[in-house]
Write a protein that holds these residues in place. Structure first.
Motif, PDB file in Angstrom:
ATOM      1  N   ILE A  72     152.644   7.368  88.290  1.00  0.00           N
ATOM      2  CA  ILE A  72     151.316   7.969  88.266  1.00  0.00           C
ATOM      3  C   ILE A  72     150.341   6.989  87.621  1.00  0.00           C
ATOM      4  O   ILE A  72     150.422   6.699  86.424  1.00  0.00           O
ATOM      5  N   ASP A  73     149.432   6.444  88.428  1.00  0.00           N
ATOM      6  CA  ASP A  73     148.401   5.547  87.923  1.00  0.00           C
ATOM      7  C   ASP A  73     147.059   5.977  88.492  1.00  0.00           C
ATOM      8  O   ASP A  73     146.955   6.970  89.233  1.00  0.00           O
ATOM      9  N   ASP A  74     145.991   5.234  88.153  1.00  0.00           N
ATOM     10  CA  ASP A  74     144.646   5.621  88.591  1.00  0.00           C
ATOM     11  C   ASP A  74     144.519   5.625  90.105  1.00  0.00           C
ATOM     12  O   ASP A  74     143.880   6.515  90.685  1.00  0.00           O
ATOM     13  N   ASP A  75     145.120   4.631  90.771  1.00  0.00           N
ATOM     14  CA  ASP A  75     145.040   4.578  92.238  1.00  0.00           C
ATOM     15  C   ASP A  75     145.702   5.797  92.863  1.00  0.00           C
ATOM     16  O   ASP A  75     145.181   6.394  93.818  1.00  0.00           O
ATOM     17  N   TYR A  76     146.860   6.173  92.340  1.00  0.00           N
ATOM     18  CA  TYR A  76     147.568   7.332  92.860  1.00  0.00           C
ATOM     19  C   TYR A  76     146.733   8.607  92.680  1.00  0.00           C
ATOM     20  O   TYR A  76     146.608   9.423  93.596  1.00  0.00           O
ATOM     21  N   LEU A  77     146.158   8.786  91.504  1.00  0.00           N
ATOM     22  CA  LEU A  77     145.389   9.996  91.215  1.00  0.00           C
ATOM     23  C   LEU A  77     144.121  10.073  92.057  1.00  0.00           C
ATOM     24  O   LEU A  77     143.737  11.144  92.518  1.00  0.00           O
ATOM     25  N   GLU A  78     143.462   8.931  92.267  1.00  0.00           N
ATOM     26  CA  GLU A  78     142.274   8.925  93.120  1.00  0.00           C
ATOM     27  C   GLU A  78     142.640   9.279  94.558  1.00  0.00           C
ATOM     28  O   GLU A  78     141.922  10.028  95.238  1.00  0.00           O
ATOM     29  N   ASP A  79     143.757   8.731  95.020  1.00  0.00           N
ATOM     30  CA  ASP A  79     144.228   9.043  96.377  1.00  0.00           C
ATOM     31  C   ASP A  79     144.579  10.513  96.496  1.00  0.00           C
ATOM     32  O   ASP A  79     144.254  11.176  97.487  1.00  0.00           O
ATOM     33  N   LEU A  80     145.228  11.064  95.477  1.00  0.00           N
ATOM     34  CA  LEU A  80     145.613  12.465  95.481  1.00  0.00           C
ATOM     35  C   LEU A  80     144.383  13.369  95.509  1.00  0.00           C
ATOM     36  O   LEU A  80     144.332  14.342  96.275  1.00  0.00           O
ATOM     37  N   GLU A  81     143.373  13.041  94.695  1.00  0.00           N
ATOM     38  CA  GLU A  81     142.159  13.862  94.672  1.00  0.00           C
ATOM     39  C   GLU A  81     141.478  13.873  96.032  1.00  0.00           C
ATOM     40  O   GLU A  81     141.033  14.920  96.525  1.00  0.00           O
ATOM     41  N   GLU A  82     141.411  12.709  96.671  1.00  0.00           N
ATOM     42  CA  GLU A  82     140.785  12.625  98.002  1.00  0.00           C
ATOM     43  C   GLU A  82     141.533  13.479  99.016  1.00  0.00           C
ATOM     44  O   GLU A  82     140.929  14.201  99.813  1.00  0.00           O
TER      45      GLU A  82
ATOM     46  N   LYS B  65     151.006  10.953  82.266  1.00  0.00           N
ATOM     47  CA  LYS B  65     151.474   9.790  81.509  1.00  0.00           C
ATOM     48  C   LYS B  65     152.163  10.220  80.222  1.00  0.00           C
ATOM     49  O   LYS B  65     153.179   9.657  79.830  1.00  0.00           O
ATOM     50  N   ARG B  66     151.599  11.233  79.568  1.00  0.00           N
ATOM     51  CA  ARG B  66     152.170  11.690  78.311  1.00  0.00           C
ATOM     52  C   ARG B  66     153.581  12.237  78.517  1.00  0.00           C
ATOM     53  O   ARG B  66     154.463  12.073  77.671  1.00  0.00           O
ATOM     54  N   LYS B  67     153.815  12.899  79.659  1.00  0.00           N
ATOM     55  CA  LYS B  67     155.112  13.513  79.923  1.00  0.00           C
ATOM     56  C   LYS B  67     156.045  12.615  80.730  1.00  0.00           C
ATOM     57  O   LYS B  67     157.178  13.001  81.027  1.00  0.00           O
ATOM     58  N   GLY B  68     155.535  11.433  81.115  1.00  0.00           N
ATOM     59  CA  GLY B  68     156.377  10.528  81.874  1.00  0.00           C
ATOM     60  C   GLY B  68     156.669  10.984  83.283  1.00  0.00           C
ATOM     61  O   GLY B  68     157.741  10.715  83.827  1.00  0.00           O
TER      62      GLY B  68
ATOM     63  N   PHE C 289     154.383  20.353  89.811  1.00  0.00           N
ATOM     64  CA  PHE C 289     153.216  20.800  89.051  1.00  0.00           C
ATOM     65  C   PHE C 289     152.196  21.465  89.973  1.00  0.00           C
ATOM     66  O   PHE C 289     151.656  22.528  89.665  1.00  0.00           O
ATOM     67  N   LEU C 290     151.926  20.830  91.128  1.00  0.00           N
ATOM     68  CA  LEU C 290     150.950  21.384  92.067  1.00  0.00           C
ATOM     69  C   LEU C 290     151.408  22.741  92.590  1.00  0.00           C
ATOM     70  O   LEU C 290     150.603  23.670  92.711  1.00  0.00           O
ATOM     71  N   LYS C 291     152.686  22.865  92.914  1.00  0.00           N
ATOM     72  CA  LYS C 291     153.203  24.152  93.369  1.00  0.00           C
ATOM     73  C   LYS C 291     152.944  25.238  92.331  1.00  0.00           C
ATOM     74  O   LYS C 291     152.463  26.334  92.643  1.00  0.00           O
ATOM     75  N   SER C 292     153.263  24.923  91.086  1.00  0.00           N
ATOM     76  CA  SER C 292     153.082  25.890  90.011  1.00  0.00           C
ATOM     77  C   SER C 292     151.621  26.265  89.830  1.00  0.00           C
ATOM     78  O   SER C 292     151.274  27.440  89.674  1.00  0.00           O
ATOM     79  N   GLU C 293     150.731  25.250  89.874  1.00  0.00           N
ATOM     80  CA  GLU C 293     149.307  25.498  89.692  1.00  0.00           C
ATOM     81  C   GLU C 293     148.736  26.345  90.826  1.00  0.00           C
ATOM     82  O   GLU C 293     147.946  27.265  90.606  1.00  0.00           O
TER      83      GLU C 293
END
Length: 345
Positions: free
Chosen positions: A74-84, A108-111, A120-124
């Motif tokens: 999980i990095d910034d590129d991954y998160l930006e891609d996911l949001e899009e 990042k905190r939870k590794g 996480f997305l399923k749960s949310e």
């Protein structure tokens, strides 16, 4: 036997959901799973032949099953891609931004890796849908129930009323339709055709009549002839909010005056294919009519259905029914857990 039928019904619904969402499922899951289409034959099968089967033109080619790529960090590129991709899947900008913001803090905190993100997305998503009021139709046994159906013209309102009427009749209910959209050309005629197909009764007046008068006559007939459910069609012209408000007010005033003690469902029909515009329509109708739930139509096309999350999150409205096809029995109960699983399965 009843349990077997229920199991079969749920299995059929889940299959239809998976089929309806399969065209666009990758837009939600790609950043998590990262499957790829096979680029050719399985290793060792040769060119145009199946392993160990010779060269016959009719032989089937053995293709190795696709294996998911290893989880991504999980990095910034991954998160930006996911949001899009969430936004493109009709989740909505505010909802997508909030979810990615939460991920940015926790991942990042939870590794976490991309597999953890999927869980996480399923749960949310499940939490978001289940936080809204119950998704069950409020049809009380032994009481005459009123179902007021509102929505913009072209969303599938008439079709949904016809299918809901048929469904309730199959459940042993005596159903009456009130053709309250008296201003749209041929609206009553279309509704009458659906009433005939569903095998239920209808009350209609000449085009241009007062919708309040239609509802009043229907309520009188429903009471005199002991109907279980009365379904009311309404006008759906958003280009003139004042006229729409006036027409809905007339209908609501008749219901409140002559049936205030009766159970009332007020359902908004939303076309899933229009994405976040459906949320704006819901906001407009809530100004004029207290809604109890949503019917989400046209999920059998290219629509992603992500609008359900925005409606639940921003308006606290449950989706109660979903349209999965053109058949009479393709109006199904909305199951939040089933819907989320279908997105990710």
């Amino acid at each position: 036997m009843a349990e077997q039928e229920r199991s079969g019904w749920f299995g059929s619904t889940l299959s239809k959901l998976k089929s309806a969402l399969s065209k666009t499922k990758g837009q939600l899951v790609d950043p998590v799973v990262h499957d790829e289409e096979p680029s050719g034959l399985a290793p060792g099968t040769g060119s145009g032949t199946a392993a160990g089967t010779g060269t016959g033109a009719s032989d089937k080619v053995a293709v190795a099953p696709r294996a998911p790529k290893p989880p991504r960090p999980i990095d910034d590129d991954y998160l930006e891609d996911l949001e899009e991709k969430l936004i493109r899947a009709d989740i909505g900008v505010p909802t997508a931004e909030q979810m990615v913001s939460d991920l940015r803090k926790d991942a990042k905190r939870k590794g976490w890796n991309s597999t953890d993100v999927e869980e996480f997305l399923k749960s949310e998503f499940k939490t978001m849908l289940e936080a809204a009021p119950t998704s069950r139709l409020n049809i009380e046994p032994g009481k005459q129930t009123i179902v007021l159906v509102v929505g913009v013209n072209g969303t599938g309102k008439t079709t949904s009323i016809g299918k809901l009427s048929w469904r309730l009749k199959q459940e042993g209910k005596k159903v009456l339709i009130a053709a309250g959209d008296t201003f749209r050309a041929a609206a009553e005629t279309q509704l009458e055709i659906w009433a005939e197909r569903a095998g239920v009764d209808i009350v209609r007046l000449p085009e241009g009549s007062d919708p309040g008068a239609v509802v009043f006559q229907a309520m009188q007939r429903a009471k005199d002839e002991s109907f279980d459910v009365m379904i009311i069609d309404t006008a759906g012209r958003l280009h003139n909010k004042k006229n729409l408000m006036d027409e809905l007010k007339k209908v609501r005033s008749v219901i409140e005056k002559h049936g205030s003690e009766l159970p009332l469902e007020c359902l908004l029909v939303v076309d899933a294919s229009i994405g976040q515009n459906g949320l704006q329509q819901a906001k407009v109708f809530t100004e004029f009519c207290p809604l109890t739930g949503v019917i989400l139509t046209k999920l059998d096309g290219s629509s992603k259905g992500g609008i359900v999350f925005s409606i639940a999150r921003e308006l606290n409205l449950p989706v109660k029914l979903i349209g999965l096809g053109e058949k009479m029995d393709d109006l199904r109960d909305f199951e939040p857990s089933m819907f989320v699983e279908a997105l990710f399965d």
